[in-house]
Scaffold this active site. Structure first.
Site, PDB file in Angstrom:
ATOM      1  N   ASP A  92       0.840  -1.191   0.000  1.00 30.27           N
ATOM      2  CA  ASP A  92       0.000   0.000   0.000  1.00 30.27           C
ATOM      3  C   ASP A  92       0.876   1.242   0.000  1.00 30.27           C
ATOM      4  OD1 ASP A  92      -2.306   1.515   0.028  1.00 30.27           O
ATOM      5  OD2 ASP A  92      -3.034   0.786   1.965  1.00 30.27           O
ATOM      6  N   ASP A  95       0.414   8.560   2.750  1.00 32.81           N
ATOM      7  CA  ASP A  95       0.399   9.999   2.524  1.00 32.81           C
ATOM      8  C   ASP A  95       1.614  10.662   3.164  1.00 32.81           C
ATOM      9  OD1 ASP A  95      -2.186  10.192   1.145  1.00 32.81           O
ATOM     10  OD2 ASP A  95      -2.988   9.450   3.038  1.00 32.81           O
ATOM     11  N   GLY A 106      -5.022   7.430   4.432  1.00 31.58           N
ATOM     12  CA  GLY A 106      -6.444   7.743   4.389  1.00 31.58           C
ATOM     13  C   GLY A 106      -6.806   8.920   3.526  1.00 31.58           C
ATOM     14  N   GLY A 107      -5.806   9.462   2.800  1.00 28.23           N
ATOM     15  CA  GLY A 107      -6.131  10.551   1.888  1.00 28.23           C
ATOM     16  C   GLY A 107      -7.146  10.139   0.835  1.00 28.23           C
ATOM     17  N   GLU A 114      -8.119  -0.363   4.873  1.00 25.84           N
ATOM     18  CA  GLU A 114      -6.661  -0.534   4.810  1.00 25.84           C
ATOM     19  C   GLU A 114      -6.126  -1.064   6.129  1.00 25.84           C
ATOM     20  OE1 GLU A 114      -5.396   2.918   1.573  1.00 25.84           O
ATOM     21  OE2 GLU A 114      -5.653   3.469   3.669  1.00 25.84           O
TER      22      GLU A 114
END
Length: 250
Positions: A92, A95, A106-107, A114
């Protein structure tokens, strides 16, 4: 009229492709994968799909509806959530990340899924362009997923912590809030700097109505970050090493 030539990829886009390529190289036959969300993760999913088309045997679970759709499009077999499901590897983006591999994520609004999948993974590998590495977390707004009913009290509680919270609004329709895949609100908190991420994570967990926060602490085993045009592996508290030195996961 002649067709307009496609725009050349930016340096940031090339770095995302390069980081994804390093991660794809470490995927092995038979792995069960957690598939991240965001532009860098989309590069990984796309490149992984090409390897699947060439014969690689893997399965995965996506952290968002968008990543699930892309994975299906490129032919990656998907698994539904079930008890006992574990992931050999989750890949993953982030940010922000610091030298201890504490992350803000989490943007893209997928922080709950996630964190759920990456907590169930034996190995979380972060892939990122050079802009994502910071000395102290907090310049990027910290996302929260919030139950709609609880929003006013969550905003009050986070403001008391100095977070300057703001409900995330739809760019295409500024009068409408953005919803997560779970139909919760997303709130962005502007702390500026988060010198003690562990303490803040604990405090946010005590606020009723916050389903999840975007601080990912103690989850990432390694990160592939492009520095000076070279894919480098970062591990908590260790000097960077070229990704090319590693045949398998670092």
């Amino acid at each position: 009229m002649p067709a307009t030539p496609p725009l050349a990829p930016t340096t940031q886009e090339l770095e995302k492709q390069q980081a994804a390529a390093a991660a794809v190289r470490w995927v092995r036959d038979g792995m069960v994968l957690g598939l991240g969300t965001g532009t860098t993760s989309a590069q990984f999913i796309t490149q992984l799909g090409a390897r699947v088309q060439a014969g690689l045997k893997v399965q995965g679970t996506a952290t968002s509806l968008a990543s699930e759709a892309l994975a299906r499009q490129v032919g990656i077999p998907l698994l539904e959530p079930r008890r006992g499901l574990r992931f050999d590897l989750a890949v993953d983006g982030a940010d922000e990340l610091d030298d201890q591999l504490r992350l803000i994520k989490g943007g893209g609004g997928a922080l709950l899924r996630e964190k759920t999948i990456e907590t169930a993974a034996d190995y979380l590998l972060v892939i990122a362009d050079s802009s994502k590495v910071v000395p102290v977390l907090g310049r990027f707004p910290l996302p929260l997923e919030v139950v709609p009913f609880a929003l006013p009290w969550v905003l009050d509680a986070v403001a008391a912590l100095g977070g300057a919270p703001a409900l995330r609004m739809d760019k295409a329709n500024p009068a409408a809030p953005v919803y997560s895949d779970q139909r919760n609100f997303l709130v962005d908190c502007h702390f500026g700097q988060i010198p003690d991420a562990e303490s803040l994570a604990v405090r946010l967990k005590t606020i009723p109505g916050i389903v999840e926060h975007g601080l990912f602490i103690g989850l990432a085993k390694a990160a592939v970050v492009i520095q000076g045009g070279v894919a480098q592996v970062l591990k908590p508290g260790q000097a960077a090493r070229p990704a090319s030195e590693f045949t398998d996961l670092p």
